[in-house]
Design a protein around this motif. Structure first.
Motif, PDB file in Angstrom:
ATOM      1  N   ALA A  71       0.821  -1.206   0.000  1.00 29.50           N
ATOM      2  CA  ALA A  71       0.000   0.000   0.000  1.00 29.50           C
ATOM      3  C   ALA A  71       0.855   1.258   0.000  1.00 29.50           C
ATOM      4  O   ALA A  71       0.589   2.214  -0.742  1.00 29.50           O
ATOM      5  N   LEU A  72       1.899   1.268   0.816  1.00 30.60           N
ATOM      6  CA  LEU A  72       2.735   2.457   0.938  1.00 30.60           C
ATOM      7  C   LEU A  72       3.518   2.736  -0.346  1.00 30.60           C
ATOM      8  O   LEU A  72       3.830   3.889  -0.647  1.00 30.60           O
ATOM      9  N   MET A  81      -2.436   6.030  -3.793  1.00 28.15           N
ATOM     10  CA  MET A  81      -3.251   5.276  -2.854  1.00 28.15           C
ATOM     11  C   MET A  81      -4.565   5.975  -2.549  1.00 28.15           C
ATOM     12  O   MET A  81      -5.536   5.347  -2.123  1.00 28.15           O
ATOM     13  N   ALA A  82      -4.618   7.293  -2.736  1.00 28.03           N
ATOM     14  CA  ALA A  82      -5.841   8.039  -2.454  1.00 28.03           C
ATOM     15  C   ALA A  82      -6.914   7.822  -3.513  1.00 28.03           C
ATOM     16  O   ALA A  82      -8.070   8.217  -3.307  1.00 28.03           O
ATOM     17  N   GLU A  83      -6.565   7.202  -4.626  1.00 27.97           N
ATOM     18  CA  GLU A  83      -7.567   6.911  -5.644  1.00 27.97           C
ATOM     19  C   GLU A  83      -8.584   5.926  -5.063  1.00 27.97           C
ATOM     20  O   GLU A  83      -8.200   4.929  -4.447  1.00 27.97           O
ATOM     21  N   PRO A  84      -9.886   6.196  -5.212  1.00 27.79           N
ATOM     22  CA  PRO A  84     -10.913   5.384  -4.537  1.00 27.79           C
ATOM     23  C   PRO A  84     -10.758   3.884  -4.739  1.00 27.79           C
ATOM     24  O   PRO A  84     -10.848   3.107  -3.786  1.00 27.79           O
ATOM     25  N   GLY A  85     -10.527   3.456  -5.977  1.00 27.86           N
ATOM     26  CA  GLY A  85     -10.411   2.026  -6.226  1.00 27.86           C
ATOM     27  C   GLY A  85      -9.237   1.407  -5.504  1.00 27.86           C
ATOM     28  O   GLY A  85      -9.349   0.325  -4.904  1.00 27.86           O
ATOM     29  N   LEU A 118      -7.715   2.630  -2.847  1.00 28.21           N
ATOM     30  CA  LEU A 118      -7.919   2.756  -1.408  1.00 28.21           C
ATOM     31  C   LEU A 118      -8.788   1.615  -0.890  1.00 28.21           C
ATOM     32  O   LEU A 118      -8.484   0.989   0.137  1.00 28.21           O
ATOM     33  N   ARG A 119      -9.867   1.321  -1.594  1.00 24.17           N
ATOM     34  CA  ARG A 119     -10.733   0.217  -1.186  1.00 24.17           C
ATOM     35  C   ARG A 119      -9.982  -1.114  -1.241  1.00 24.17           C
ATOM     36  O   ARG A 119     -10.085  -1.941  -0.330  1.00 24.17           O
ATOM     37  N   THR A 120      -9.219  -1.303  -2.309  1.00 23.21           N
ATOM     38  CA  THR A 120      -8.479  -2.555  -2.456  1.00 23.21           C
ATOM     39  C   THR A 120      -7.476  -2.749  -1.325  1.00 23.21           C
ATOM     40  O   THR A 120      -7.356  -3.845  -0.754  1.00 23.21           O
ATOM     41  N   ALA A 146      -3.241   6.619   6.596  1.00 24.50           N
ATOM     42  CA  ALA A 146      -4.245   7.678   6.681  1.00 24.50           C
ATOM     43  C   ALA A 146      -3.795   8.934   5.946  1.00 24.50           C
ATOM     44  O   ALA A 146      -4.579   9.575   5.236  1.00 24.50           O
ATOM     45  N   ARG A 147      -2.535   9.298   6.098  1.00 25.68           N
ATOM     46  CA  ARG A 147      -2.023  10.501   5.413  1.00 25.68           C
ATOM     47  C   ARG A 147      -2.085  10.327   3.903  1.00 25.68           C
ATOM     48  O   ARG A 147      -2.526  11.231   3.183  1.00 25.68           O
ATOM     49  N   ARG A 148      -1.665   9.176   3.414  1.00 26.05           N
ATOM     50  CA  ARG A 148      -1.675   8.940   1.973  1.00 26.05           C
ATOM     51  C   ARG A 148      -3.089   8.806   1.421  1.00 26.05           C
ATOM     52  O   ARG A 148      -3.329   9.009   0.238  1.00 26.05           O
ATOM     53  N   ALA A 149      -4.028   8.464   2.292  1.00 22.06           N
ATOM     54  CA  ALA A 149      -5.413   8.328   1.860  1.00 22.06           C
ATOM     55  C   ALA A 149      -6.130   9.669   1.793  1.00 22.06           C
ATOM     56  O   ALA A 149      -7.313   9.719   1.430  1.00 22.06           O
TER      57      ALA A 149
END
Length: 307
Positions: free
Chosen positions: A42-43, A49-53, A55-57, A123-126
């Protein structure tokens, strides 16, 4: 305590307890390794990573790595035009993953969350917006910021209890962020997060008091059959009913803190929203979303008396 915005919780790390025997050490180790790999993956996404798809994945992948089953709502937001203010009870750092696994929304969190190991970086990247609670004069700015996000069509999830509790029935909702929904006419979605182990209510995921992330993660890694239920209650439409923020916070708390019917204020409008799954699921069966079972009635919570 970080400032005058803080709320004191009666919950401590002693509240966190397993409802079932712990899993063997070997299984804990495998979970820990899978979680670490998923965090690294993720990192490495960086700002993407903030892209919705994505982020959910990533959120679903992290729950899957921990062998946590998630069940409940297929959607949190109204999904039409203006954003939705999603108001949620707060128990654990896992709350964030559970919400994002259902539907990526903009999170509003206390500044301290940004410094948490693992979760802080995610959280920051999201794209989480952090609140500095040591400066209460910034409260109007925070409310205005949330209003602007909602007006721009971005849904925002907040934890109005302002601290964590070991169960979904404790605490009350602070009412300041509800003003943002009133100012722009945004719907409010109360959401209840509940934790169980093979159907038994469980506090093992609670992250309260002076608990550490490492200590909480160890309990989660050892938890057998941990399930998070995400229950999305009917939307509240404050403008239709002419609610002020005190009334709106009380209605939302009544629904979210125990799942009771929203009937407290005469004339209030509740619009039924989706709470069943529309299809799909997580990467493996252990993390598949399933329709939520309504929570049993509990005594009504006291109306918040502070901002």
């Amino acid at each position: 305590m970080n400032g005058p915005w803080d709320v004191s919780s009666d919950c401590t790390p002693d509240c966190a307890a397993h409802a079932l025997p712990r899993v063997p050490a070997g299984r804990m180790a495998r979970r820990g390794a899978a979680f670490a790999r998923t965090v690294r993956r993720a990192l490495t996404d960086g700002e993407r990573m903030a892209e919705p798809g994505r982020l959910r994945t990533h959120a679903r992948g992290l729950l899957d790595a921990l062998d946590i089953q998630a069940e409940g709502a297929a959607a949190l937001t109204a999904g039409d035009g203006i954003g939705t203010l999603v108001v949620v009870n707060h128990i654990s750092w896992l709350d964030i993953l559970a919400l994002l696994a259902v539907e990526p929304v903009t999170l509003l969190a206390k500044r301290e969350v940004g410094g948490w190991p693992v979760v802080g970086g995610l959280a920051r990247r999201a794209g989480t917006h952090f609140i500095d609670r040591t400066h209460p004069r910034r409260l109007p700015h925070t409310v205005r910021e949330v209003s602007e996000l909602l007006a721009a069509g971005r849904s925002v999830a907040v934890f109005p209890q302002a601290t964590t509790w070991c169960t979904a029935e404790a605490g009350t909702f602070r009412r300041a962020t509800f003003q943002a929904a009133i100012d722009v006419g945004a719907p409010v979605r109360p959401v209840t997060l509940g934790y169980s182990q093979q159907g038994l209510p469980s506090t093992v995921a609670a992250f309260c008091g002076e608990d550490t992330f490492a200590g909480s993660l160890r309990r989660v890694l050892a938890a057998r059959a941990l399930t998070i239920r995400v229950t999305a209650h009917p939307l509240l439409t404050p403008l239709d009913a002419g609610l002020d923020r005190r009334e709106l916070a009380a209605l939302a708390a009544r629904a979210a803190l125990g799942g009771r019917a929203v009937t407290a204020v005469p004339g209030a409008t509740a619009v039924t929203g989706a709470t069943s799954v529309t299809g799909g699921g997580l990467a493996r069966p252990t993390a598949a979303f399933r329709p939520a079972v309504p929570a049993p009635p509990v005594p009504q919570q006291d109306t918040p008396v502070h901002v």
